[in-house]
Structure formats: C-alpha cells, structure tokens
Design a protein around this motif. Structure first.
Motif, short mmCIF file in Angstrom:
data_model
loop_
_atom_site.label_atom_id
_atom_site.label_comp_id
_atom_site.label_asym_id
_atom_site.label_seq_id
_atom_site.Cartn_x
_atom_site.Cartn_y
_atom_site.Cartn_z
N UNK A 167 0.86 -1.19 0.00
CA UNK A 167 0.00 0.00 0.00
C UNK A 167 0.89 1.24 0.00
N UNK A 168 0.84 1.99 -1.09
CA UNK A 168 1.67 3.18 -1.25
C UNK A 168 0.86 4.45 -0.94
N UNK A 169 1.55 5.56 -0.82
CA UNK A 169 0.96 6.90 -0.60
C UNK A 169 0.24 7.00 0.75
N UNK A 170 0.84 6.39 1.79
CA UNK A 170 0.19 6.46 3.11
C UNK A 170 0.19 7.89 3.65
N UNK A 171 1.13 8.72 3.18
CA UNK A 171 1.14 10.12 3.61
C UNK A 171 -0.11 10.84 3.12
#
Length: 400
Positions: free
Chosen positions: A321-325
């Motif tokens: 899971x990317x872009x947690x920011x």
C-alpha cells in the motif's frame, strides 16, 4: 512566395466534454469518480475538460449511446462553447460513432481510442510503438466507413496520432495487410525478447504491477537506484523497464510494467503480450496499491482480474500500500469536515486493519516521502532470497 500561415503549428489546447451512461442502480458518487478518472485521462492526453454529462439508463441507446434529450443537451453545449470533441467513458460501436458524429458535428472519442492515444504519446521503444500501432489499426478496422470521412476534416489532436494520419484512400485491405506486417514484426520482437529472458532465466525475477498512477516507477527508482520516468499522470510508463537489483548480496531482476485500468482495451492487452510476459514469467509480483484513492479496493479487483486474463493470477503476490502520507491527509480532512478531531493513523494501526489482513504481510509505505521503505526492502529480500537459494543451493549464506 506569400506569407506562410502559422495556425497549423500554433495549436490551441483542445477542449472536451465528457459523457458517461450508468445503470440506474449505480450511486452518484461512483459515477462522479468514473468521470474523474476520464477527466484525468483527458488531461493526460493533453485536452481540457469543460463539462461533464451523465445519464442513467438500463442500457446505452443502440443508435446514439445516450437518449435523445441528453443528446440535444450535449449538442447545445458543444455549439455554444465551440467544443472540439466529445469523449465517452465506454466503447462506441461503429454505427454509434457515425451517428454521433453526424449529429454533433465534432470529433467523437471513446474510452479505448483515448487510452490508445495516450499510449501512442508515451511509447518510447520500437516494440511499444509497434504494439500500439497494431492496436490502433485493429480498433480502426471496423470503424473505417464513418471514421475516414471524419478524419479528412481533422488536423492532428487527440485520436489522430499514428494510423489516424493515414491517407483517406486507406481501405480495409491495406489496413489488414498493415496489421499482418505488424504481427510479423512483433513475432520477431517476441523471439528477441524470449532469447534475452532465456539468457537471464536463472536470476529471480520480480515484477511491479498495479493500477495506473499508483507509484510503481517511483518504487522502481528507490529499489534500483535508477532513473525511470515517473510523474503524476496516467500511463506514465508504457515500456517495460528491467533493472538488476541487489539486496544483501542477493541479486534479482526488477521490472516496471504498464499500469492497468478498468475497461483496458482488449486489443491493447493482446498487443502488449510480449511486454506482459515480464509479468507472466516473474517469480514474484509486487502489487502496488494507492491507498489514498477512495476506490483502491476496486483497483485491486481490476488488477487481479487483469492478471487472471493474462494467465498470471496464480503468481505469489506481495501487496504494497503506497501513498500512506496522502491517505493520512485525506482521513484528516474527512474527520475535520465532520467536526471531529483525531490523530493521524500510525503504521501499527494500519497494520491492524482489514486491509493488512487481506495479504500477510501487507506493507504500508510512501515511496515519494521515503516512509517505511526499509520494511519493503526486508520483505522483498526475504521473498527473493527463498527463491534464489532454492535455485542456487551452493550459494547459501554462511550460518551465523
């Protein structure tokens, strides 16, 4: 000699209106989201969206896709605002295409043609350009009768790249001959690629897969310390890129592949067979998901379906899971809108969610902000080394 006109080179940005027909049971929110994606595709292709139209029907009108009332509404807007084209979020039949062009008197682009156009813009290698050209010709073949008349009035723009610029006299026989030639050319490219892959068979192979614009190229750059083109647009990567990566003295090949998308044209999947072989022949797939996208679960389903279609559904998968920011920022905005205060979810809290339990383990990262990349490297090393030492038992590391 008279002064040469400059309008052919100094082109203004094309303008478009978007049209979606949905089932009566589909929620408005989902329709809006699909039109958002279509608008992003349109922007990626270089045009500006002026307005969106949607209509709920049990099934699209067989003659004009939309109902007569909606068609009149679209026509009035197109004329009043001098719109260049109308883009539909589905594929149109040849007869629908002809009828809409006759009625609206502007360029008509359906979803497949728009995606093909973006691929034509993005393709860098001879292989990708050949694959896209063949897909374009296969798309155009059943639409020749109505399309060539329309193309004769056009000078460039969306939907006009590659085969779209062919002489009007081009007929089905010539197009079929061209498709045959391109197929032969792709067979040769396939043979060359097969030999290249055969030469590196022993190395463990990992392929990055995922919906388009989820950050695969950014992750590729991080892991391989290379400079693969990455930007916030759909289909930034069309050509498959392969890099050698070494983690803790264990080498493997990492490939960045074309992103998937809902309603990806079938002809495009067929044409990209050799590129998708990187996925089919991989030992491990790293499925990258944009967790900040409101429909990331649907995106996971689209990718899984596409993997099944290309016979790669049974591959071992590591879910990232990317872009947690950005997910955190989105969650905070939603909480603030409800008038509630809350702290951003931590990595530990994310790992405890149902999302993490879908695959064990699931890795949560932000590639652009370099958050939790070390955990991704560790898990990749664990997975890759298992395959590597099975393949090279004499290279086992010394016991501690």
């Amino acid at each position: 000699m008279g002064k040469q006109k400059s309008y052919e080179t100094a082109k203004e940005q094309e303008t478009a209106v978007l049209v979606a027909v949905t089932r009566k049971t589909q929620p408005e929110e989902k329709t809006r989201e699909y039109l958002d994606e279509l608008a992003f595709l349109t922007e990626t292709a270089g045009a500006k969206t002026l307005k969106r139209f949607s209509q709920k029907l049990e099934k699209p009108d067989t003659k004009t896709f939309v109902g007569s009332g909606k068609l009149a509404e679209i026509k009035a807007y197109v004329k009043e605002h001098d719109v260049n084209m109308v883009i539909f979020d589905d594929d149109l039949s040849p007869s629908q295409l002809r009828n809409l062009e006759t009625e609206l008197e502007v360029k008509i682009v359906d979803r497949s043609l728009l995606i093909l156009d973006i691929f034509a813009l993005r393709a860098q290698t001879a292989q990708a350009r050949t694959q896209i050209e063949m897909a374009q010709y296969q798309y155009l073949l059943p639409r020749l009768t109505g399309l060539w008349t329309h193309l004769s009035k056009q000078k460039g723009g969306i939907g006009m790249k590659g085969p779209g610029e062919t002489e009007i006299e081009t007929d089905r026989r010539i197009v079929r001959e061209r498709i045959s030639l391109l197929k032969e050319k792709l067979k040769e490219i396939d043979k060359q690629n097969f030999q290249q892959r055969k030469a590196r068979t022993n190395l463990v192979r990992v392929a990055l897969v995922g919906y388009t614009n989820v950050g695969k190229s950014t992750i590729m750059n991080l892991l391989s310390k290379s400079d693969v083109f990455a930007e916030n647009k759909l289909f930034a990567t069309v050509d498959a890129t392969v890099r050698k990566v070494v983690l803790n003295n264990v080498p493997f090949l990492l490939s960045d592949t074309v992103g998937f998308i809902r309603k990806l044209p079938t002809k495009l999947i067929e044409s990209f067979k050799s590129t998708l072989d990187e996925v089919r022949e991989a030992d491990l797939l790293v499925h990258v998901v944009d967790i900040s996208h409101p429909s990331f679960e649907e995106h996971i389903e689209v990718v899984n379906r596409t993997l099944e279609e290309i016979n790669a559904g049974d591959k071992p998968i590591l879910l990232v899971f990317n872009k947690i920011d950005q997910y955190r920022e989105q969650e905070m905005e939603e909480l603030n809108d409800m008038g509630e205060g809350a702290e951003k979810p931590t990595l530990q809290e994310m790992r405890a969610t149902y999302m993490a339990k879908m695959h064990n383990p699931a890795i949560f990262i932000s590639a652009s902000k370099r958050i939790n990349i070390e955990e991704l490297r560790e898990e990749l090393f664990k997975r890759v080394s298992e395959v590597h030492y099975q393949r090279f038992p004499n290279n086992l590391p010394p016991e501690e």
